[in-house]
Design a protein around this motif. Structure first.
Motif, PDB file in Angstrom:
ATOM      1  N   UNK A   1       0.845  -1.190   0.000  1.00  0.00           N
ATOM      2  CA  UNK A   1       0.000   0.000   0.000  1.00  0.00           C
ATOM      3  C   UNK A   1       0.883   1.244   0.000  1.00  0.00           C
ATOM      4  N   UNK A   2       0.582   2.167  -0.905  1.00  0.00           N
ATOM      5  CA  UNK A   2       1.357   3.403  -1.012  1.00  0.00           C
ATOM      6  C   UNK A   2       0.426   4.608  -0.942  1.00  0.00           C
ATOM      7  N   UNK A   3       0.843   5.629  -0.228  1.00  0.00           N
ATOM      8  CA  UNK A   3       0.088   6.883  -0.150  1.00  0.00           C
ATOM      9  C   UNK A   3       1.044   7.981   0.320  1.00  0.00           C
ATOM     10  N   UNK A   4       0.886   9.197  -0.195  1.00  0.00           N
ATOM     11  CA  UNK A   4       1.773  10.275   0.246  1.00  0.00           C
ATOM     12  C   UNK A   4       1.440  10.823   1.624  1.00  0.00           C
ATOM     13  N   UNK A   5       0.299  10.425   2.195  1.00  0.00           N
ATOM     14  CA  UNK A   5      -0.115  10.942   3.498  1.00  0.00           C
ATOM     15  C   UNK A   5       0.248   9.964   4.613  1.00  0.00           C
TER      16      UNK A   5
ATOM     17  N   UNK B   1       3.967  -0.978   3.575  1.00  0.00           N
ATOM     18  CA  UNK B   1       3.410   0.372   3.516  1.00  0.00           C
ATOM     19  C   UNK B   1       4.500   1.326   3.052  1.00  0.00           C
ATOM     20  N   UNK B   2       4.193   2.103   2.016  1.00  0.00           N
ATOM     21  CA  UNK B   2       5.153   3.040   1.436  1.00  0.00           C
ATOM     22  C   UNK B   2       4.556   4.436   1.461  1.00  0.00           C
ATOM     23  N   UNK B   3       5.232   5.371   2.120  1.00  0.00           N
ATOM     24  CA  UNK B   3       4.739   6.739   2.181  1.00  0.00           C
ATOM     25  C   UNK B   3       5.311   7.522   0.998  1.00  0.00           C
ATOM     26  N   UNK B   4       4.575   7.499  -0.108  1.00  0.00           N
ATOM     27  CA  UNK B   4       5.021   8.184  -1.323  1.00  0.00           C
ATOM     28  C   UNK B   4       3.855   8.282  -2.292  1.00  0.00           C
ATOM     29  N   UNK B   5       3.869   9.324  -3.103  1.00  0.00           N
ATOM     30  CA  UNK B   5       2.909   9.439  -4.186  1.00  0.00           C
ATOM     31  C   UNK B   5       3.286   8.516  -5.326  1.00  0.00           C
ATOM     32  N   UNK B   6       2.344   8.249  -6.205  1.00  0.00           N
ATOM     33  CA  UNK B   6       2.585   7.323  -7.315  1.00  0.00           C
ATOM     34  C   UNK B   6       3.725   7.787  -8.211  1.00  0.00           C
ATOM     35  N   UNK B   7       3.853   9.105  -8.355  1.00  0.00           N
ATOM     36  CA  UNK B   7       4.889   9.653  -9.226  1.00  0.00           C
ATOM     37  C   UNK B   7       6.264   9.642  -8.567  1.00  0.00           C
TER      38      UNK B   7
ATOM     39  N   UNK C   1      -2.388  14.664  -9.947  1.00  0.00           N
ATOM     40  CA  UNK C   1      -1.065  14.818 -10.551  1.00  0.00           C
ATOM     41  C   UNK C   1      -1.140  15.704 -11.793  1.00  0.00           C
ATOM     42  N   UNK C   2      -0.113  16.513 -11.967  1.00  0.00           N
ATOM     43  CA  UNK C   2       0.023  17.272 -13.205  1.00  0.00           C
ATOM     44  C   UNK C   2       0.527  16.334 -14.298  1.00  0.00           C
ATOM     45  N   UNK C   3       0.510  16.758 -15.576  1.00  0.00           N
ATOM     46  CA  UNK C   3       0.801  15.826 -16.673  1.00  0.00           C
ATOM     47  C   UNK C   3       2.087  15.026 -16.519  1.00  0.00           C
ATOM     48  N   UNK C   4       3.172  15.685 -16.121  1.00  0.00           N
ATOM     49  CA  UNK C   4       4.434  14.947 -16.012  1.00  0.00           C
ATOM     50  C   UNK C   4       4.384  13.918 -14.888  1.00  0.00           C
ATOM     51  N   UNK C   5       3.708  14.258 -13.798  1.00  0.00           N
ATOM     52  CA  UNK C   5       3.563  13.313 -12.696  1.00  0.00           C
ATOM     53  C   UNK C   5       2.677  12.138 -13.074  1.00  0.00           C
ATOM     54  N   UNK C   6       1.605  12.412 -13.790  1.00  0.00           N
ATOM     55  CA  UNK C   6       0.707  11.352 -14.238  1.00  0.00           C
ATOM     56  C   UNK C   6       1.449  10.374 -15.161  1.00  0.00           C
TER      57      UNK C   6
END
Length: 224
Positions: free
Chosen positions: A71-75, A93-99, A120-125
């Motif tokens: 499971x990953x989430x930036x929060x 558990x990973x504390x990070x956004x998908x990008x 996410x903005x285009x580059x992050x997506x």
């Protein structure tokens, strides 16, 4: 109350509010489980991006107890709630956004992302989709729901106001509608369904399908 997440809802109130904010939200999760079952991937490794409070993983574990979850989430607070909800489950558990995540080449059979990549903005997506592609096994599935925009820009405000009316009818304050409308393109960055399919195909996915669309949300899967 600090949200500590990209949604307009406080992390500690997310579970109580999400179904009143998002039409058919519970059905989103049910559809994901149904597709995973039909695909025959119930015992593989599963990565849930933007996992939030772990609701999808909890349902998936109940249905597919042999699956192994990451499971990953930036929060940090969302992950803490997920850990409490999934107490006793052997998961990473990973504390990070998908990008921000590194790729896990060929590790996962299922990757999901429910209502998170439109932040996410285009580059992050593009980075998030590329990471998902690399991290899947051949034949694996990337399955997600996101907010989308109509292909005709002239219909966007109409559809946003229809969604806002749903929220008011389910307990959100009427005086918050204009703030809700103003978030689109400022706090989150949805794209059209054809743009989603184009990105998936450019990334290298062999098969893509839109399996759900309602209000300003779409469910899409892609097979590597």
């Amino acid at each position: 109350m600090k949200n500590d997440n990209a949604s307009p809802m406080a992390y500690c109130e997310y579970d109580a509010q999400i179904a009143n904010s998002m039409p058919y939200y519970r059905e989103f999760l049910a559809q994901i489980l149904d597709i995973v079952q039909q695909r025959g991937l119930a015992e593989g490794e599963w990565l849930d991006l933007g996992c939030g409070t772990g609701s999808l993983a909890a349902l998936a574990h109940g249905r597919f107890p042999q699956a192994r979850f990451t499971l990953a989430d930036p929060s940090e607070n969302m992950l803490k709630l997920a850990g409490e909800k999934l107490a006793g489950l052997d998961a990473d558990y990973l504390c990070a956004g998908s990008e921000e995540l590194p790729a896990f080449p060929g590790r996962f059979q299922v990757i999901t992302a429910v209502q998170c990549h439109h932040y996410l903005r285009p580059e992050g997506r593009e980075k998030a989709v590329q990471t998902a592609f690399v991290s899947l096994k051949d034949g694996g599935i990337f399955l997600y729901f996101e907010n989308v925009v109509p292909e005709e820009e002239a219909l966007l405000e109409f559809e946003l106001r229809r969604w806002a009316r749903y929220r008011v009818e389910h307990g959100f304050p009427a005086d918050g509608v204009e703030d809700f409308l103003a978030r689109c393109g400022v706090n989150y960055f949805p794209i059209s369904v054809p743009a989603h399919l184009d990105l998936l195909r450019r990334t290298g996915f062999r098969h893509t399908r839109v399996f759900w669309q309602s209000y300003l949300q779409a469910g899409i899967y892609a097979i590597k």
